[in-house]
Design an enzyme around this catalytic site. Structure first.
Site, short mmCIF file in Angstrom:
data_model
loop_
_atom_site.label_atom_id
_atom_site.label_comp_id
_atom_site.label_asym_id
_atom_site.label_seq_id
_atom_site.Cartn_x
_atom_site.Cartn_y
_atom_site.Cartn_z
N TYR A 2 -0.01 -4.16 -1.12
CA TYR A 2 -0.51 -5.54 -1.07
C TYR A 2 0.46 -6.47 -0.36
O TYR A 2 0.05 -7.48 0.20
CB TYR A 2 -0.74 -6.07 -2.49
CG TYR A 2 -2.08 -5.77 -3.10
CD1 TYR A 2 -2.56 -4.47 -3.17
CD2 TYR A 2 -2.88 -6.78 -3.62
CE1 TYR A 2 -3.77 -4.19 -3.75
CE2 TYR A 2 -4.11 -6.52 -4.20
CZ TYR A 2 -4.55 -5.22 -4.26
OH TYR A 2 -5.77 -4.95 -4.85
N LYS A 59 0.82 9.54 -6.06
CA LYS A 59 0.29 10.51 -5.10
C LYS A 59 1.51 11.19 -4.47
O LYS A 59 1.69 11.21 -3.25
CB LYS A 59 -0.59 9.78 -4.07
CG LYS A 59 -1.39 10.69 -3.15
CD LYS A 59 -2.54 11.42 -3.84
CE LYS A 59 -3.19 12.41 -2.87
NZ LYS A 59 -4.19 13.27 -3.51
N ASP A 89 -5.95 10.78 -7.73
CA ASP A 89 -7.33 11.29 -7.63
C ASP A 89 -7.74 11.96 -8.93
O ASP A 89 -8.86 11.78 -9.43
CB ASP A 89 -7.49 12.23 -6.41
CG ASP A 89 -6.39 13.28 -6.29
OD1 ASP A 89 -5.39 13.21 -7.04
OD2 ASP A 89 -6.54 14.19 -5.45
N ASP A 141 -5.34 -1.44 -9.20
CA ASP A 141 -6.52 -2.25 -8.88
C ASP A 141 -7.78 -1.39 -9.00
O ASP A 141 -8.77 -1.77 -9.64
CB ASP A 141 -6.40 -2.81 -7.46
CG ASP A 141 -7.61 -3.63 -7.06
OD1 ASP A 141 -8.04 -4.47 -7.87
OD2 ASP A 141 -8.14 -3.41 -5.95
N ASP A 147 -10.68 -1.19 -12.52
CA ASP A 147 -12.13 -1.43 -12.45
C ASP A 147 -12.89 -0.24 -13.02
O ASP A 147 -13.88 -0.39 -13.74
CB ASP A 147 -12.59 -1.65 -10.99
CG ASP A 147 -12.64 -3.14 -10.62
OD1 ASP A 147 -11.82 -3.90 -11.15
OD2 ASP A 147 -13.51 -3.51 -9.79
C1 IPM Z 1 -7.90 -7.95 -9.22
C2 IPM Z 1 -8.64 -8.39 -7.98
C3 IPM Z 1 -7.63 -8.91 -6.97
C4 IPM Z 1 -6.68 -7.77 -6.63
C5 IPM Z 1 -8.23 -9.54 -5.72
C6 IPM Z 1 -9.21 -10.64 -6.06
C7 IPM Z 1 -7.16 -10.06 -4.79
O1 IPM Z 1 -9.41 -7.35 -7.48
O2 IPM Z 1 -7.22 -8.80 -9.84
O3 IPM Z 1 -8.00 -6.77 -9.58
O4 IPM Z 1 -7.00 -6.97 -5.74
O5 IPM Z 1 -5.62 -7.70 -7.23
MG MG Z 2 -9.44 -5.63 -8.72
#
Ligand code: IPM
Ligand code: MG
Length: 365
Positions: free
Chosen positions: A143, A193, A225, A249, A253
């Site tokens: 990032y 990885k 993975d 990240d 999710d």
């Molecule tokens: C998160 C989001 C952010 C990230 C975005 C909105 C920049 O997806 O907080 O997980 O990638 O960190």
């Molecule tokens: Mg995110």
């Protein structure tokens, strides 16, 4: 003299202002009932700030965040700003805020609410009893790595980012993860990885080295993975997952879906000192904005994490969490979690139910 905490509120974009309004009234109520004072101050951030100030993180907002005891963020991002150059986009403001406040440690707990066992797209037998914590490095990795950019050479366009970590950046996030694991089931799984990436080889070496400081914690390593697969195959095996910025990240999710809705998960971002940033892990859901349809529970649980970790108001944090348990157990659901036989409510009505649960819990018997 009652304690006063200064909180910077960043409602942001999309459903942000609606879910923040719910968190705000619960915070006001729980602080009054528990006898401390909150000074809540809203500031523009993300797309909302681009509209009024021309940039996603205006200096006045950053200053307010720096001067606060904690920062509570709802969500940012809107299609109206997607066409802007990268440095003007809402997401860039979020990365700048994390980086400016030195918030290198992102904590994303995933817990299954018994009332939501049927709401997940995964089988009950897979998710029952899941209680895991993703510890994501937040201010380094791909990032923020340099060099990055886009070049044109000999008629071909090439774009690139750099996934890089300094050893001490790995050390400090590893210490956070080991300490948290020691306070839980004592198991840390570090995700990398290392079979392919140099940066992951260093990551693994440093995590091994820091392990010596936490002999009570059992350490394992997993390729990213495989971790993605194991999270949906057998998620109960995980206690604390330690990840780099990008891997965390993606995996957080995925882990969120164990709980039925991404609208349920809070997060905390902490630095070595200074205010922490507390936010739901979901986005601004522009398609739901303005319809009073959003799920405010991750926002409220983020406010609870703020009370606990940022302000050391454990009792008030537990009150908010209990209120969430209670409204779920009573069958109230926003659209994302609703199914036949349950009581469908909008965002504000969910706020009313939470307030009532809080008042019931706190009023003298
Ligand atoms: C998160 C989001 C952010 C990230 C975005 C909105 C920049 O997806 O907080 O997980 O990638 O960190
Ligand atoms: Mg995110």
């Amino acid at each position: 003299m009652t304690t006063t905490h200064r909180i910077t509120l960043l409602p942001g974009d999309g459903i942000g202002p609606e879910i923040m309004a719910v968190a705000r009234r619960l915070l006001e109520r729980v602080s009054a009932l528990r006898g401390f004072t909150l000074r809540l101050e809203e500031h523009p951030f993300g797309g909302a700030a681009i509209d009024v100030c021309g940039e996603p993180l205006p200096p006045s907002t950053l200053e307010a965040a720096r001067g606060a005891d904690a920062v509570l963020l709802a969500a940012i991002g809107s299609p109206r700003h997607d066409h802007l150059p990268r440095e003007k986009r809402p997401e860039t403001g979020l990365l700048a805020l994390r980086s400016s406040l030195g918030l290198f440690a992102n904590l994303r707990p995933v817990k299954i609410f018994p009332a939501l066992l049927e709401a997940s797209s995964l089988k009950r037998s897979v998710i029952e009893g899941v209680d895991l914590l993703v510890v994501r490095e937040l201010t380094g990795g791909v990032y923020f790595g340099t060099p990055k950019g886009r070049v044109e050479a000999e008629g071909r366009v090439r774009a690139f980012n750099t996934m890089a970590y300094f050893a001490d950046e790995v050390d400090r996030i590893a210490r956070v993860a080991f300490a948290l694991a020691a306070s839980r089931r004592g198991e840390l799984c570090s995700v990398d990885k290392a079979n392919v990436l140099d940066v992951s080889q260093l990551w693994r070496e440093r995590v091994e080295a820091i392990h010596a400081e936490f002999p009570s914690v059992r350490l394992s390593h997993m390729y990213v993975d495989n971790a993605a697969m194991q999270l949906v195959r057998a998620p109960r095996q995980f206690d604390v997952l330690l990840t780099s910025n990008l891997f965390g990240d993606i995996l957080s999710d995925e882990a969120a879906m164990l709980s039925g809705s991404i609208g349920m998960l809070p997060s905390a971002s902490l630095g070595a000192s200074g205010p922490g940033l507390f936010e739901p892990i979901h986005g601004s859901a522009p398609d739901l904005a303005g319809q009073d349809a959003a799920n405010p529970l991750a926002m409220v649980l983020s406010a609870a994490m703020m009370l606990r970790l940022g302000l050391k108001e454990e009792q008030a944090a537990a009150d908010l969490e209990a209120a969430v348990d209670q409204v779920l157990a009573a069958g109230f659901r926003t659209a994302d979690l609703w199914s036949e036989g349950l009581r469908r409510v909008g965002c504000q009505a969910m706020g009313d139910q939470l307030e009532a649960a809080l008042a019931g819990r706190l009023s003298p018997a």
